[in-house]
Design a protein around this motif. Structure first.
Motif, short mmCIF file in Angstrom:
data_model
loop_
_atom_site.label_atom_id
_atom_site.label_comp_id
_atom_site.label_asym_id
_atom_site.label_seq_id
_atom_site.Cartn_x
_atom_site.Cartn_y
_atom_site.Cartn_z
N TYR A 166 3.60 5.51 -5.63
CA TYR A 166 3.69 4.84 -6.93
C TYR A 166 3.39 3.36 -6.70
CZ TYR A 166 6.55 8.96 -8.16
OH TYR A 166 7.03 10.24 -8.35
N ALA A 167 2.51 2.81 -7.50
CA ALA A 167 2.21 1.38 -7.36
C ALA A 167 3.45 0.55 -7.67
CB ALA A 167 1.07 0.99 -8.31
N LEU A 168 3.70 -0.47 -6.84
CA LEU A 168 4.85 -1.33 -7.10
C LEU A 168 4.63 -2.12 -8.39
CD1 LEU A 168 5.67 -2.92 -3.61
CD2 LEU A 168 6.75 -0.97 -4.70
N PRO A 169 5.65 -2.22 -9.25
CA PRO A 169 5.51 -3.04 -10.46
C PRO A 169 5.25 -4.50 -10.10
CG PRO A 169 7.51 -1.68 -10.52
CD PRO A 169 6.97 -1.60 -9.13
N GLU A 170 4.62 -5.23 -11.04
CA GLU A 170 4.29 -6.63 -10.80
C GLU A 170 5.53 -7.44 -10.44
OE1 GLU A 170 3.31 -4.85 -13.33
OE2 GLU A 170 1.12 -4.91 -13.42
N ALA A 171 6.64 -7.18 -11.16
CA ALA A 171 7.87 -7.94 -10.89
C ALA A 171 8.39 -7.67 -9.49
CB ALA A 171 8.94 -7.58 -11.92
N GLN A 172 8.17 -6.45 -8.98
CA GLN A 172 8.62 -6.11 -7.63
C GLN A 172 7.75 -6.82 -6.59
OE1 GLN A 172 11.21 -3.48 -6.48
NE2 GLN A 172 10.93 -5.10 -5.01
N ARG A 173 6.42 -6.76 -6.77
CA ARG A 173 5.53 -7.42 -5.82
C ARG A 173 5.78 -8.93 -5.77
NH1 ARG A 173 1.41 -4.52 -8.47
NH2 ARG A 173 0.49 -6.49 -9.17
N ASP A 174 6.10 -9.50 -6.92
CA ASP A 174 6.28 -10.94 -6.99
C ASP A 174 7.50 -11.41 -6.23
OD1 ASP A 174 5.18 -13.38 -8.01
OD2 ASP A 174 6.85 -13.49 -9.43
N ARG A 175 8.43 -10.53 -5.94
CA ARG A 175 9.63 -10.91 -5.20
C ARG A 175 9.42 -10.90 -3.69
NH1 ARG A 175 11.42 -9.82 -10.14
NH2 ARG A 175 13.53 -10.44 -10.79
N PHE A 176 8.32 -10.32 -3.24
CA PHE A 176 8.00 -10.39 -1.82
C PHE A 176 7.27 -11.70 -1.54
CE2 PHE A 176 8.52 -5.76 -2.18
CZ PHE A 176 9.30 -5.52 -1.05
N MET A 177 7.80 -12.48 -0.62
CA MET A 177 7.18 -13.76 -0.30
C MET A 177 5.78 -13.59 0.25
SD MET A 177 8.56 -16.86 2.12
CE MET A 177 9.65 -17.49 0.86
N ALA A 178 5.58 -12.58 1.08
CA ALA A 178 4.27 -12.39 1.71
C ALA A 178 4.00 -10.92 1.94
CB ALA A 178 4.19 -13.15 3.04
N ARG A 179 2.72 -10.60 1.97
CA ARG A 179 2.28 -9.25 2.33
C ARG A 179 1.36 -9.36 3.53
NH1 ARG A 179 -1.84 -6.24 -1.53
NH2 ARG A 179 -3.13 -7.92 -0.69
N VAL A 180 1.61 -8.54 4.53
CA VAL A 180 0.75 -8.53 5.72
C VAL A 180 0.26 -7.11 5.97
CG1 VAL A 180 1.91 -10.51 6.78
CG2 VAL A 180 2.70 -8.20 7.31
N SER A 181 -0.82 -7.03 6.70
CA SER A 181 -1.38 -5.74 7.10
C SER A 181 -1.45 -5.71 8.62
CB SER A 181 -2.78 -5.55 6.49
OG SER A 181 -3.37 -4.35 6.95
N VAL A 182 -0.90 -4.68 9.23
CA VAL A 182 -0.87 -4.60 10.69
C VAL A 182 -2.26 -4.33 11.23
CG1 VAL A 182 0.10 -3.39 12.67
CG2 VAL A 182 1.52 -3.81 10.66
N GLY A 183 -2.97 -3.38 10.66
CA GLY A 183 -4.32 -3.06 11.12
C GLY A 183 -4.30 -2.24 12.40
N TYR A 184 -5.45 -1.68 12.72
CA TYR A 184 -5.55 -0.90 13.96
C TYR A 184 -5.58 -1.84 15.16
CZ TYR A 184 -6.70 3.18 11.13
OH TYR A 184 -6.65 4.21 10.22
N PRO A 185 -4.98 -1.42 16.28
CA PRO A 185 -5.00 -2.29 17.47
C PRO A 185 -6.38 -2.32 18.12
CG PRO A 185 -4.01 -0.15 17.99
CD PRO A 185 -4.27 -0.15 16.51
#
Length: 325
Positions: A166-185
């Protein structure tokens, strides 16, 4: 009278503790220094971290390694479609002996909360985190319970194209200070991982290298980092520009402005400075802002991404001279 700024001794203390945590986490997550740095920035800036990527690249390992590096209370919540909001916040239960209701805390009551696959829970359950993340408190049956500090939610999520998300609601995403992606090593890191991870999980041997009290001291040091008027105007210009572009139907919120400043202060402190440079803001603009933006229909249909639109916005806003006046 001007506010006190972080001193040299304070910054040296911060550098030592950060180096210990970084070394500890990198025993588990190899070849991803930028991802580890972003996680530490969010920790010191008293924010919450969203780790998004495909299964199996180490999202949960990263979150657990960071949590185990700090001697504090840690809870893990596995988000599933049948998870209830009360499982997160807690519930009042009637005690037959005392003839009174008593509160049983949910999984959110910890210094560091690891939320695994947060976008597999229903929107109703996801919304149970809103008050916790923003106000550091939980309200159940009209009674408010304060959460201990430090308090950090480290959530992992799979890309929304994955089945059962389920896509996170806008209000939920906005409470995360940052989003990172680990990616393949990279190949060398993946080969090294075979030797270190195949027999047993390196998490098993991970010991705390700091504690909650020391983290509170570090966040206080970060709070004293100086942000000049020019840098403040630059941050506001960046977030304001996202609200005016036709490529976005939802730009960065005022909360995003505050998060970007707080993250830049932590970034500067980790670099040994008691003042923020425009380059600090630029370095963090993508992880702090991109996940909050909502593309217009036209931009989405043309195949553009929020990160690409943000790059254009960053290029359009003049960068002030780097100084602390």
């Amino acid at each position: 009278m001007s506010a006190p700024t972080a001193g040299g001794a304070d910054l040296e203390t911060l550098a030592r503790v950060v180096a210990r945590i970084r070394s500890n986490v990198e025993r588990v997550i190899e070849g991803k220094p930028d991802v580890v740095s972003a996680s530490l920035v969010v920790l010191l800036a008293e924010g919450h971290l969203l780790i998004e990527d495909v299964p199996g690249v180490g999202k949960t390992m990263l979150s657990k390694a960071l949590a185990r590096s700090i001697d504090s209370t840690v809870r893990r919540i596995q988000f599933t479609p049948d998870l209830l909001p009360s499982d997160v916040t807690g519930v009042s239960v009637f005690n037959q002996d005392t003839r009174e209701f008593e509160f049983r805390p949910g999984g959110i009551f910890a210094n560091i909360v690891v939320g695994d696959e947060i976008n597999r829970a229903s929107p109703k359950t996801q919304s149970a985190l809103l008050e916790c993340m923003e106000e550091r408190q939980v309200t159940v049956d009209g009674t408010t319970y304060q959460l201990d500090t430090p308090f950090m939610v480290i959530a992992t999520q799979n890309p929304i194209e994955m089945e059962g998300t389920y896509a996170l609601p806008e209000a939920q995403r906005d409470r995360f200070m940052a989003r990172v992606s680990v990616g393949y090593p990279v190949e060398a890191a993946e080969i090294a991982m075979i030797g270190t991870h195949a027999g047993a999980s390196p998490l098993d041997d991970l010991e705390p290298v700091t504690d909650a009290a020391e983290i509170r001291k570090l966040t206080a040091i970060v709070g004293q980092v100086y942000v000049s008027d020019a840098v403040q105007r630059y941050v506001v210009a960046l977030t304001g520009a996202t609200r005016r572009t036709d490529d976005l139907t939802l730009g960065a919120s005022p909360r995003a402005t505050l998060h970007l400043v707080r993250a830049a202060k932590a970034y500067a402190a980790m670099d040994g400075r008691d003042y923020v440079l425009p380059d600090d803001v630029l370095a963090l603009a993508r992880p702090v802002l991109a996940h909050r933006l909502l593309l217009s229909v036209e931009a989405a249909m043309s195949g553009r991404t929020s990160s690409a639109v943000l790059d254009g916005v960053l290029a359009s806003v003049p960068v002030p001279d780097g100084h602390r006046s």
